[in-house]
Enzyme design. Structure first.
Site, PDB file in Angstrom:
ATOM      1  N   LYS A 130       0.832  -1.216   0.000  1.00 18.81           N
ATOM      2  CA  LYS A 130       0.000   0.000   0.000  1.00 18.81           C
ATOM      3  C   LYS A 130       0.864   1.264   0.000  1.00 18.81           C
ATOM      4  O   LYS A 130       0.660   2.162  -0.804  1.00 18.81           O
ATOM      5  CB  LYS A 130      -0.891   0.002   1.250  1.00 18.81           C
ATOM      6  CG  LYS A 130      -1.527   1.345   1.540  1.00 18.81           C
ATOM      7  CD  LYS A 130      -2.411   1.328   2.769  1.00 18.81           C
ATOM      8  CE  LYS A 130      -1.732   1.693   4.071  1.00 18.81           C
ATOM      9  NZ  LYS A 130      -1.562   3.128   4.329  1.00 18.81           N
ATOM     10  N   ASN A 131       1.829   1.327   0.923  1.00 20.11           N
ATOM     11  CA  ASN A 131       2.558   2.582   1.092  1.00 20.11           C
ATOM     12  C   ASN A 131       3.588   2.842   0.000  1.00 20.11           C
ATOM     13  O   ASN A 131       4.205   3.900  -0.030  1.00 20.11           O
ATOM     14  CB  ASN A 131       3.200   2.642   2.480  1.00 20.11           C
ATOM     15  CG  ASN A 131       2.137   2.844   3.553  1.00 20.11           C
ATOM     16  OD1 ASN A 131       0.997   3.189   3.241  1.00 20.11           O
ATOM     17  ND2 ASN A 131       2.497   2.609   4.809  1.00 20.11           N
TER      18      ASN A 131
ATOM     19  N   ARG B 244      -4.698  11.023   3.790  1.00 20.33           N
ATOM     20  CA  ARG B 244      -3.554  11.937   3.902  1.00 20.33           C
ATOM     21  C   ARG B 244      -2.531  11.747   2.796  1.00 20.33           C
ATOM     22  O   ARG B 244      -1.874  12.695   2.381  1.00 20.33           O
ATOM     23  CB  ARG B 244      -2.849  11.723   5.231  1.00 20.33           C
ATOM     24  CG  ARG B 244      -3.637  12.101   6.440  1.00 20.33           C
ATOM     25  CD  ARG B 244      -2.800  11.873   7.659  1.00 20.33           C
ATOM     26  NE  ARG B 244      -1.527  12.557   7.523  1.00 20.33           N
ATOM     27  CZ  ARG B 244      -1.323  13.836   7.759  1.00 20.33           C
ATOM     28  NH1 ARG B 244      -2.292  14.585   8.196  1.00 20.33           N
ATOM     29  NH2 ARG B 244      -0.136  14.386   7.583  1.00 20.33           N
TER      30      ARG B 244
ATOM     31  N   CYS C  59      -5.001  13.165  12.549  1.00 16.74           N
ATOM     32  CA  CYS C  59      -5.638  11.861  12.412  1.00 16.74           C
ATOM     33  C   CYS C  59      -5.512  11.103  13.727  1.00 16.74           C
ATOM     34  O   CYS C  59      -4.908  11.594  14.679  1.00 16.74           O
ATOM     35  CB  CYS C  59      -5.089  11.097  11.214  1.00 16.74           C
ATOM     36  SG  CYS C  59      -3.562  10.311  11.492  1.00 16.74           S
TER      37      CYS C  59
ATOM     38  N   ARG D  86       0.525  14.866  12.732  1.00 20.99           N
ATOM     39  CA  ARG D  86       1.040  14.640  11.380  1.00 20.99           C
ATOM     40  C   ARG D  86       1.106  15.910  10.514  1.00 20.99           C
ATOM     41  O   ARG D  86       0.442  16.003   9.486  1.00 20.99           O
ATOM     42  CB  ARG D  86       0.244  13.539  10.689  1.00 20.99           C
ATOM     43  CG  ARG D  86       0.225  12.256  11.507  1.00 20.99           C
ATOM     44  CD  ARG D  86      -0.464  11.131  10.808  1.00 20.99           C
ATOM     45  NE  ARG D  86       0.320  10.596   9.707  1.00 20.99           N
ATOM     46  CZ  ARG D  86      -0.130   9.654   8.874  1.00 20.99           C
ATOM     47  NH1 ARG D  86      -1.331   9.180   9.022  1.00 20.99           N
ATOM     48  NH2 ARG D  86       0.625   9.212   7.900  1.00 20.99           N
ATOM     49  N   PRO D  87       1.920  16.876  10.914  1.00 25.92           N
ATOM     50  CA  PRO D  87       2.073  18.082  10.092  1.00 25.92           C
ATOM     51  C   PRO D  87       2.787  17.788   8.775  1.00 25.92           C
ATOM     52  O   PRO D  87       3.355  16.702   8.602  1.00 25.92           O
ATOM     53  CB  PRO D  87       2.938  18.993  10.973  1.00 25.92           C
ATOM     54  CG  PRO D  87       3.632  18.095  11.925  1.00 25.92           C
ATOM     55  CD  PRO D  87       2.753  16.892  12.119  1.00 25.92           C
TER      56      PRO D  87
ATOM     57  N   ASP E 280       4.331   0.980  12.151  1.00 29.72           N
ATOM     58  CA  ASP E 280       3.119   0.359  11.591  1.00 29.72           C
ATOM     59  C   ASP E 280       2.937  -1.090  12.049  1.00 29.72           C
ATOM     60  O   ASP E 280       1.935  -1.722  11.720  1.00 29.72           O
ATOM     61  CB  ASP E 280       3.145   0.421  10.054  1.00 29.72           C
ATOM     62  CG  ASP E 280       3.063   1.847   9.536  1.00 29.72           C
ATOM     63  OD1 ASP E 280       2.716   2.752  10.316  1.00 29.72           O
ATOM     64  OD2 ASP E 280       3.368   2.062   8.345  1.00 29.72           O
TER      65      ASP E 280
ATOM     66  N   ARG F 160      -8.975  -0.222   4.587  1.00 26.94           N
ATOM     67  CA  ARG F 160      -8.154   0.772   3.870  1.00 26.94           C
ATOM     68  C   ARG F 160      -6.840   0.176   3.410  1.00 26.94           C
ATOM     69  O   ARG F 160      -6.265   0.614   2.419  1.00 26.94           O
ATOM     70  CB  ARG F 160      -7.829   1.953   4.793  1.00 26.94           C
ATOM     71  CG  ARG F 160      -8.987   2.843   5.077  1.00 26.94           C
ATOM     72  CD  ARG F 160      -8.549   4.007   5.898  1.00 26.94           C
ATOM     73  NE  ARG F 160      -7.597   4.814   5.121  1.00 26.94           N
ATOM     74  CZ  ARG F 160      -7.324   6.077   5.376  1.00 26.94           C
ATOM     75  NH1 ARG F 160      -7.921   6.681   6.359  1.00 26.94           N
ATOM     76  NH2 ARG F 160      -6.440   6.734   4.637  1.00 26.94           N
TER      77      ARG F 160
HETATM   78  C1  EPZ Z   1       4.230   7.058   6.017  1.00 25.18           C
HETATM   79  O1  EPZ Z   1       3.521   8.189   6.513  1.00 25.18           O
HETATM   80  C2  EPZ Z   1       3.224   5.931   6.000  1.00 25.18           C
HETATM   81  N1  EPZ Z   1       2.099   6.300   5.139  1.00 25.18           N
HETATM   82  C3  EPZ Z   1       2.737   5.626   7.389  1.00 25.18           C
HETATM   83  O2  EPZ Z   1       1.897   4.485   7.310  1.00 25.18           O
HETATM   84  C4  EPZ Z   1       3.931   5.302   8.296  1.00 25.18           C
HETATM   85  O3  EPZ Z   1       3.486   5.149   9.612  1.00 25.18           O
HETATM   86  C5  EPZ Z   1       4.963   6.438   8.221  1.00 25.18           C
HETATM   87  O4  EPZ Z   1       5.333   6.701   6.850  1.00 25.18           O
HETATM   88  C6  EPZ Z   1       6.225   6.149   9.017  1.00 25.18           C
HETATM   89  O5  EPZ Z   1       6.804   4.960   8.579  1.00 25.18           O
HETATM   90  C7  EPZ Z   1       2.194   6.182   3.835  1.00 25.18           C
HETATM   91  O6  EPZ Z   1       3.227   5.834   3.290  1.00 25.18           O
HETATM   92  C8  EPZ Z   1       0.976   6.486   3.033  1.00 25.18           C
HETATM   93  P1  EPZ Z   1       6.407  10.539   7.960  1.00 25.18           P
HETATM   94  P2  EPZ Z   1       4.165   9.642   6.416  1.00 25.18           P
HETATM   95  O7  EPZ Z   1       6.339  11.754   7.110  1.00 25.18           O
HETATM   96  O8  EPZ Z   1       4.892   9.778   5.145  1.00 25.18           O
HETATM   97  C9  EPZ Z   1       6.327  13.813  11.434  1.00 25.18           C
HETATM   98  C10 EPZ Z   1       0.091   3.088   7.894  1.00 25.18           C
HETATM   99  O9  EPZ Z   1      -0.451   2.603   8.909  1.00 25.18           O
HETATM  100  N2  EPZ Z   1       6.378  14.795  10.331  1.00 25.18           N
HETATM  101  O10 EPZ Z   1       7.656   9.736   7.967  1.00 25.18           O
HETATM  102  O11 EPZ Z   1       3.092  10.608   6.731  1.00 25.18           O
HETATM  103  C11 EPZ Z   1       4.950  13.161  11.486  1.00 25.18           C
HETATM  104  O12 EPZ Z   1       4.038  13.955  12.181  1.00 25.18           O
HETATM  105  C12 EPZ Z   1       0.666   4.456   7.959  1.00 25.18           C
HETATM  106  O13 EPZ Z   1       0.148   2.492   6.808  1.00 25.18           O
HETATM  107  C13 EPZ Z   1       6.485  16.135  10.618  1.00 25.18           C
HETATM  108  O14 EPZ Z   1       6.587  16.559  11.773  1.00 25.18           O
HETATM  109  O15 EPZ Z   1       5.182   9.571   7.634  1.00 25.18           O
HETATM  110  C14 EPZ Z   1       5.233  11.846  12.146  1.00 25.18           C
HETATM  111  O16 EPZ Z   1       5.222  12.011  13.529  1.00 25.18           O
HETATM  112  C15 EPZ Z   1       0.156   5.394   8.920  1.00 25.18           C
HETATM  113  N3  EPZ Z   1       6.478  17.024   9.584  1.00 25.18           N
HETATM  114  C16 EPZ Z   1       6.667  11.517  11.678  1.00 25.18           C
HETATM  115  O17 EPZ Z   1       7.212  12.755  11.209  1.00 25.18           O
HETATM  116  C17 EPZ Z   1       6.365  16.620   8.279  1.00 25.18           C
HETATM  117  O18 EPZ Z   1       6.369  17.481   7.382  1.00 25.18           O
HETATM  118  C18 EPZ Z   1       6.742  10.487  10.579  1.00 25.18           C
HETATM  119  O19 EPZ Z   1       6.036  10.959   9.436  1.00 25.18           O
HETATM  120  C19 EPZ Z   1       6.269  15.250   8.007  1.00 25.18           C
HETATM  121  C20 EPZ Z   1       6.270  14.354   9.053  1.00 25.18           C
END
Ligand code: EPZ
Length: 421
Positions: free
Chosen positions: A22-23, A91, A115, A120-121, A305, A397
Site C-alpha cells: 500500500k505505502n 492523507r 488523524c 502529522r504536520p 506500523d 483501507r
Molecule cells: C508514512 O507516513 C506511511 N504512510 C505511514 O503508514 C507510516 O506510519 C509512516 O510513513 C512512518 O513509517 C504512507 O506511506 C501512506 P512521515 P508519512 O512523514 O509519510 C512527522 C500506515 O499505517 N512529520 O515519515 O506521513 C509526522 O508527524 C501508515 O500504513 C512532521 O513533523 O510519515 C510523524 O510524527 C500510517 N512534519 C513523523 O514525522 C512533516 O512534514 C513520521 O512521518 C512530516 C512528518
C-alpha cells in the site's frame, strides 16, 4: 456499519501470499503525474486507499483502469486542482503536490487534517518545496503553490520523513540541476519510488541510504513505464505476528525478508521459530511466548506500523515487555481495546508496559485506525471466545482480502453488517 466477528483459539495453518505494498503503490500512482504516457503497475492491492487515490487521479484528468491487480494510468492533459473530499479522506493524497507543482507549475490542495494517531504536520514537505523555488500560500484550509521551473538544491531534512522525502524526490525529478536530499528516509518504499521514477526516465540514485541524488530532467524525458510494486512488509509482519500469537504455523509467499529484519529477530526473541528463504518465510509459534521490548524508529528500526500488532502478541507473554512509540504522538488507540479483552497494559506518555496474562477473552471492541484494527484482529484470533470488532472500514483501507486470507489458513472470522452506531 460493518463488523468483524472472530471466534478465537484456532492456530493459523497454511500459506498466505503477501499483496503489493500500500505505502509504495500510492506514491507510484502520484509519481505517474509527472509525465505523459501509459503507466502500468502490477500487483496493486484492491484496498480502499488505492480506490481513493484512483479517485484523486481521475479528478485531475487521468484515465485509470484497474483489473486483476493491474493498474493502468493513461495520462495526457491534467490540471492542478486536487479534489477536496478525497484529499481529506486520505492523507497520502498530499503526495500529488510535488509532481503537480513540478509539471504544471501550480497546485491547489486541501490541507490534510490531524488523524487518530497524531497531528502529522506537513511542514517538511512545504519548507523544502519552497527551497526548490515554490511560492506557497496557506489560507482557509487550502495550500496553493506555484513556481516557474523548480531549481535543484541541497536539502537537509530535520527528520527522515517518508512523505517529505518522496514529495521532494518527485518534485526534483523535473527541476533544473541537481538536488541532494540529506537525512532522507530509507524505507523500502522510497527505493520503490526511485526505481519507478527511473523507469519513467528520471535520474535518481541513493534511495535506501540517507543521501538521495536527483539529477533534474526536462518533462519530455519522462514517459511510459511498466512496474511491479514491492510486497507489503507491514501486511507480511501482521500475519507473522498472528501466527506467532495463535501458536500456529504459516508460510508467507511473496515477501522480502530483509524488509522486516528487526521484526524477525523480535519474533525469535518471543520464542517463534523462523525459516527464511529468498522470498518466503515459514513461522511456527512457540508454545510459551516470551516478552520482548521494542522501540519504534525510522527504517531500518522497528516499524511503527507494526507496533500495535506486536503489542497484541506480548499481552500473552510470560513476563513484561516495554513498548516505546517514538514516531507518532498518539499511536496507542488499541491499548484501551486490548484492556477490554483482558490485557494488562500501563501507559506512561509514549511508553507502554505490557504485563503478560495467561489468556485474553473475546470482547466487543473498536478499531481506531488501520494498524490498531489489525492488532485487534490478531488479539481476537488468539482470545478465548468471540470478539466483535467495529470500525472495520479502517482495516479495509490497507489490507487486501484480509478476511479471506485468514479464513484460508483456518481462522474463524467473518464480516457482518452490524447495527448502526
Ligand atoms: C508514512 O507516513 C506511511 N504512510 C505511514 O503508514 C507510516 O506510519 C509512516 O510513513 C512512518 O513509517 C504512507 O506511506 C501512506 P512521515 P508519512 O512523514 O509519510 C512527522 C500506515 O499505517 N512529520 O515519515 O506521513 C509526522 O508527524 C501508515 O500504513 C512532521 O513533523 O510519515 C510523524 O510524527 C500510517 N512534519 C513523523 O514525522 C512533516 O512534514 C513520521 O512521518 C512530516 C512528518
Amino acid at each position: 456499519m460493518q463488523k468483524v466477528l472472530i471466534e478465537g483459539g484456532y492456530p493459523l495453518r497454511g500459506v498466505i501470499r503477501v499483496s503489493g505494498a500500500k505505502n509504495a503503490v500510492l506514491k507510484l500512482m502520484a509519481a505517474a503525474l509527472l509525465g505523459k504516457g501509459s503507466f502500468v503497475i502490477h500487483d496493486v492491492p484492491q484496498i480502499k486507499d488505492v480506490f481513493t487515490m484512483i479517485g484523486v487521479l481521475s479528478a485531475l484528468g487521468v484515465e485509470a483502469r484497474f483489473e486483476n491487480s493491474v493498474l493502468t494510468l493513461n495520462i495526457d492533459q491534467i490540471h492542478g486542482e486536487a479534489p477536496t473530499e478525497l484529499v481529506r479522506e486520505m492523507r497520502a493524497s498530499i503526495q500529488v503536490m510535488g509532481p503537480l507543482l513540478a509539471r504544471l507549475g501550480r497546485v491547489r490542495i486541501a490541507k490534510p487534517g490531524g488523524c487518530a494517531i497524531g497531528d502529522r504536520p506537513i511542514d517538511l514537505h512545504l519548507k523544502n518545496l519552497e527551497r526548490l523555488g515554490a511560492v506557497i500560500d496557506e489560507r482557509h484550509g487550502y495550500i496553493t503553490a506555484h513556481c516557474s521551473r523548480l531549481i535543484g538544491q541541497e536539502i537537509s531534512l530535520d527528520f527522515p520523513s517518508v512523505g517529505a522525502t518522496e514529495n521532494i524526490m518527485m518534485a526534483a525529478t523535473l527541476a533544473k540541476g541537481r538536488t541532494v536530499i540529506h537525512n532522507a528516509a530509507r524505507e523500502p518504499e522510497i527505493v520503490d519510488v526511485q526505481n519507478f521514477l527511473n523507469q519513467m526516465g528520471a535520474k535518481i540514485s541513493g534511495a535506501g541510504t540517507s543521501e538521495i541524488v536527483i539529477e533534474g530532467v526536462p518533462e519530455d524525458h519522462i514517459g511510459n513505464a511498466e512496474y511491479t510494486v514491492i510486497p507489503d512488509r507491514i501486511e507480511a509482519g501482521t500475519y507473522l505476528i498472528a501466527a506467532a500469537m495463535t501458536r500456529g504455523k504459516i508460510k508467507l509467499e511473496n515477501v522480502i525478508p530483509q524488509h522486516i529484519q528487526v521484526l524477525l529477530s523480535k519474533l525469535e526473541e518471543t520464542n517463534a521459530h523462523l525459516s527464511v528463504g529468498p522470498n518466503t518465510i515459514v513461522i511456527e509459534g512457540g508454545r510459551n511466548i516470551q516478552p520482548a521490548n521494542i522501540i519504534t524508529l525510522p527504517y531500518p528500526g522497528f516499524a511503527t506500523d507494526l507496533q500495535p500488532q506486536f503489542m497484541s502478541l506480548v499481552t500473552l507473554a510470560q513476563g513484561s515487555s516495554v513498548i516505546k512509540e517514538t514516531i507518532y504522538s498518539h499511536r496507542f488507540g488499541h491499548v484501551e481495546e486490548l484492556r477490554r479483552m483482558g490485557a494488562d497494559i500501563q501507559l506512561d506518555s509514549n511508553s507502554a508496559v505490557v504485563r503478560g496474562v495467561k489468556q485474553l477473552s473475546g470482547a466487543s471492541v473498536r478499531a481506531m485506525d488501520l494498524r490498531a484494527g489489525a492488532a485487534l484482529v490478531i488479539a481476537g484470533l488468539a482470545a478465548h471466545g468471540t470478539t466483535e470488532i467495529a470500525g472495520v472500514e479502517h482495516i479495509m483501507r490497507g489490507y487486501e482480502k484480509m478476511i479471506g486470507k485468514l479464513q484460508a489458513v483456518g481462522a474463524k472470522i467473518i464480516q457482518v453488517d452490524g447495527e448502526s452506531d
